[in-house]
Design a protein around this motif. Structure first.
Motif, PDB file in Angstrom:
ATOM      1  N   UNK A 116       9.570  -8.528  -1.567  1.00 42.96           N
ATOM      2  CA  UNK A 116       9.233  -7.161  -1.959  1.00 42.96           C
ATOM      3  C   UNK A 116       8.184  -6.556  -1.039  1.00 42.96           C
ATOM      4  N   UNK A 117       8.350  -5.252  -0.755  1.00 41.48           N
ATOM      5  CA  UNK A 117       7.417  -4.529   0.114  1.00 41.48           C
ATOM      6  C   UNK A 117       6.532  -3.642  -0.758  1.00 41.48           C
ATOM      7  N   UNK A 118       5.499  -4.263  -1.331  1.00 38.44           N
ATOM      8  CA  UNK A 118       4.641  -3.570  -2.282  1.00 38.44           C
ATOM      9  C   UNK A 118       3.388  -2.999  -1.637  1.00 38.44           C
ATOM     10  N   UNK A 119       3.118  -3.372  -0.409  1.00 36.85           N
ATOM     11  CA  UNK A 119       1.864  -3.004   0.252  1.00 36.85           C
ATOM     12  C   UNK A 119       2.048  -1.744   1.110  1.00 36.85           C
ATOM     13  N   UNK A 120       2.292  -0.641   0.450  1.00 33.47           N
ATOM     14  CA  UNK A 120       2.506   0.620   1.165  1.00 33.47           C
ATOM     15  C   UNK A 120       1.187   1.134   1.744  1.00 33.47           C
ATOM     16  N   UNK A 121       1.255   1.642   2.964  1.00 33.00           N
ATOM     17  CA  UNK A 121       0.095   2.259   3.594  1.00 33.00           C
ATOM     18  C   UNK A 121       0.088   3.745   3.236  1.00 33.00           C
ATOM     19  N   UNK A 122      -0.909   4.169   2.516  1.00 34.10           N
ATOM     20  CA  UNK A 122      -0.951   5.520   1.959  1.00 34.10           C
ATOM     21  C   UNK A 122      -2.197   6.224   2.478  1.00 34.10           C
ATOM     22  N   UNK A 123      -2.064   7.445   3.004  1.00 34.55           N
ATOM     23  CA  UNK A 123      -3.245   8.188   3.455  1.00 34.55           C
ATOM     24  C   UNK A 123      -4.254   8.366   2.325  1.00 34.55           C
ATOM     25  N   UNK A 124      -5.509   8.175   2.644  1.00 33.68           N
ATOM     26  CA  UNK A 124      -6.545   8.255   1.621  1.00 33.68           C
ATOM     27  C   UNK A 124      -6.716   9.672   1.076  1.00 33.68           C
ATOM     28  N   UNK A 125      -6.221  10.674   1.798  1.00 30.65           N
ATOM     29  CA  UNK A 125      -6.338  12.052   1.303  1.00 30.65           C
ATOM     30  C   UNK A 125      -5.161  12.447   0.408  1.00 30.65           C
ATOM     31  N   UNK A 126      -4.302  11.488   0.063  1.00 30.37           N
ATOM     32  CA  UNK A 126      -3.186  11.767  -0.840  1.00 30.37           C
ATOM     33  C   UNK A 126      -3.715  12.103  -2.230  1.00 30.37           C
ATOM     34  N   UNK A 127      -3.248  13.219  -2.786  1.00 28.46           N
ATOM     35  CA  UNK A 127      -3.675  13.610  -4.121  1.00 28.46           C
ATOM     36  C   UNK A 127      -3.137  12.624  -5.149  1.00 28.46           C
ATOM     37  N   UNK A 128      -3.952  12.302  -6.150  1.00 28.06           N
ATOM     38  CA  UNK A 128      -3.512  11.403  -7.214  1.00 28.06           C
ATOM     39  C   UNK A 128      -2.293  11.966  -7.940  1.00 28.06           C
ATOM     40  N   UNK A 129      -2.225  13.280  -8.030  1.00 28.47           N
ATOM     41  CA  UNK A 129      -1.087  13.922  -8.698  1.00 28.47           C
ATOM     42  C   UNK A 129       0.217  13.713  -7.932  1.00 28.47           C
ATOM     43  N   UNK A 130       0.121  13.304  -6.676  1.00 30.62           N
ATOM     44  CA  UNK A 130       1.318  13.077  -5.862  1.00 30.62           C
ATOM     45  C   UNK A 130       1.691  11.599  -5.780  1.00 30.62           C
ATOM     46  N   UNK A 131       1.029  10.774  -6.559  1.00 30.63           N
ATOM     47  CA  UNK A 131       1.235   9.332  -6.461  1.00 30.63           C
ATOM     48  C   UNK A 131       1.940   8.767  -7.693  1.00 30.63           C
ATOM     49  N   UNK A 132       2.516   7.592  -7.503  1.00 29.45           N
ATOM     50  CA  UNK A 132       3.135   6.835  -8.581  1.00 29.45           C
ATOM     51  C   UNK A 132       2.418   5.497  -8.711  1.00 29.45           C
ATOM     52  N   UNK A 133       1.984   5.166  -9.916  1.00 31.64           N
ATOM     53  CA  UNK A 133       1.264   3.923 -10.173  1.00 31.64           C
ATOM     54  C   UNK A 133       2.026   3.074 -11.191  1.00 31.64           C
ATOM     55  N   UNK A 134       1.939   1.772 -11.023  1.00 33.23           N
ATOM     56  CA  UNK A 134       2.403   0.837 -12.049  1.00 33.23           C
ATOM     57  C   UNK A 134       1.187   0.358 -12.830  1.00 33.23           C
ATOM     58  N   UNK A 135       1.189   0.626 -14.124  1.00 29.75           N
ATOM     59  CA  UNK A 135       0.126   0.138 -15.004  1.00 29.75           C
ATOM     60  C   UNK A 135       0.697  -1.060 -15.754  1.00 29.75           C
ATOM     61  N   UNK A 136       0.044  -2.222 -15.657  1.00 31.53           N
ATOM     62  CA  UNK A 136       0.634  -3.421 -16.242  1.00 31.53           C
ATOM     63  C   UNK A 136      -0.395  -4.296 -16.940  1.00 31.53           C
ATOM     64  N   UNK A 137       0.140  -5.211 -17.733  1.00 29.80           N
ATOM     65  CA  UNK A 137      -0.702  -6.135 -18.489  1.00 29.80           C
ATOM     66  C   UNK A 137       0.071  -7.442 -18.670  1.00 29.80           C
ATOM     67  N   UNK A 138      -0.653  -8.519 -18.871  1.00 31.82           N
ATOM     68  CA  UNK A 138      -0.035  -9.814 -19.125  1.00 31.82           C
ATOM     69  C   UNK A 138      -0.615 -10.417 -20.400  1.00 31.82           C
ATOM     70  N   UNK A 139       0.169 -11.285 -21.025  1.00 32.62           N
ATOM     71  CA  UNK A 139      -0.311 -12.135 -22.107  1.00 32.62           C
ATOM     72  C   UNK A 139      -0.102 -13.576 -21.686  1.00 32.62           C
ATOM     73  N   UNK A 140      -1.021 -14.437 -22.097  1.00 28.92           N
ATOM     74  CA  UNK A 140      -0.999 -15.835 -21.661  1.00 28.92           C
ATOM     75  C   UNK A 140      -1.272 -16.760 -22.845  1.00 28.92           C
ATOM     76  N   UNK A 141      -1.087 -18.058 -22.605  1.00 29.19           N
ATOM     77  CA  UNK A 141      -1.360 -19.043 -23.649  1.00 29.19           C
ATOM     78  C   UNK A 141      -2.857 -19.255 -23.857  1.00 29.19           C
TER      79      UNK A 141
END
Length: 220
Positions: A10-35
């Protein structure tokens, strides 16, 4: 014998300009459960949950899978999460589950990961991959706790529900991976609007608020 780690494709390490507006971005919000919390020891992954945030709005793109930990789930964890042995008995093992999660991230063209106490969730994924002699590059990641610390320097360590209530976020089913991911996503969106009030609207602003120097990626 020494094992060479295999990179997941998987190519998850995208190089994104730091001046990119947050409104123009897509984020994955995630959580895990463990033993349990000793993931550097014998504790294992039992659930992954995630949701996509795009344009500072929660989307309908969600992900959830139970994970077979190859061990019994302690009674206290079953009581906390509601996850029983019957939930994980026929679930995928960790390598397949993590692969499915990464495929979800890639399919939705996510540009960064968000979590509440993100370091723990990243450690969970890292340790599970290590068990299978695999590795993967880590995308930009931001912890909501770091943003809270920026907005409120006098903060102290509290749980997700406390901060969701404090910032007016929606609260979903607690201690399920998907429920906590949804709650974290709602909290993240509220925090971004608080940053916007301070004229912090770009990826660079977000990373600065989170105490990160740049959007560089790492491997694990």
């Amino acid at each position: 014998m020494f094992w060479k780690k295999r990179n997941l494709p998987y190519r998850l390490n995208k190089q994104i300009p730091l001046n990119t507006l947050l409104e123009d971005m897509t984020f994955t919000v995630f959580d895990t459960e463990t033993t349990g919390f000793a993931v550097s020891g014998g504790d294992r992954l039992i659930e992954i949950g995630a949701v996509q945030v795009k344009g500072l709005q929660m989307t309908e793109h969600t992900f959830q899978t139970y994970v077979n930990p190859d061990r019994d789930i302690p009674r206290e964890i079953m009581d906390l999460t509601g996850i029983r042995q019957t939930h994980v008995k026929d679930a995928p093992r960790s390598l397949e589950a993590v692969n499915r999660f990464y495929q979800f991230v890639e399919d939705n063209q996510s540009q960064g990961w968000i979590g509440h106490y993100l370091a723990f969730d990243l450690m969970v994924l890292k340790k599970e991959l290590q068990r299978w002699q695999h590795t993967c590059q880590e995308p930009i990641g931001v912890d909501t706790l770091d943003i809270i610390g920026y907005l409120n320097p006098s903060w102290d360590m509290r749980d997700l529900t406390h901060y969701a209530r404090q910032f007016g976020a929606n609260i979903y089913e607690r201690h399920s991976a998907l429920g906590d991911a949804l709650t974290t996503a709602s909290l993240f969106i509220e925090l971004c609007y608080h940053l916007k009030y301070r004229n912090k609207q770009t990826l660079g602003d977000l990373l600065e608020a989170a105490g990160k120097n740049s959007g560089k990626t790492t491997s694990y």
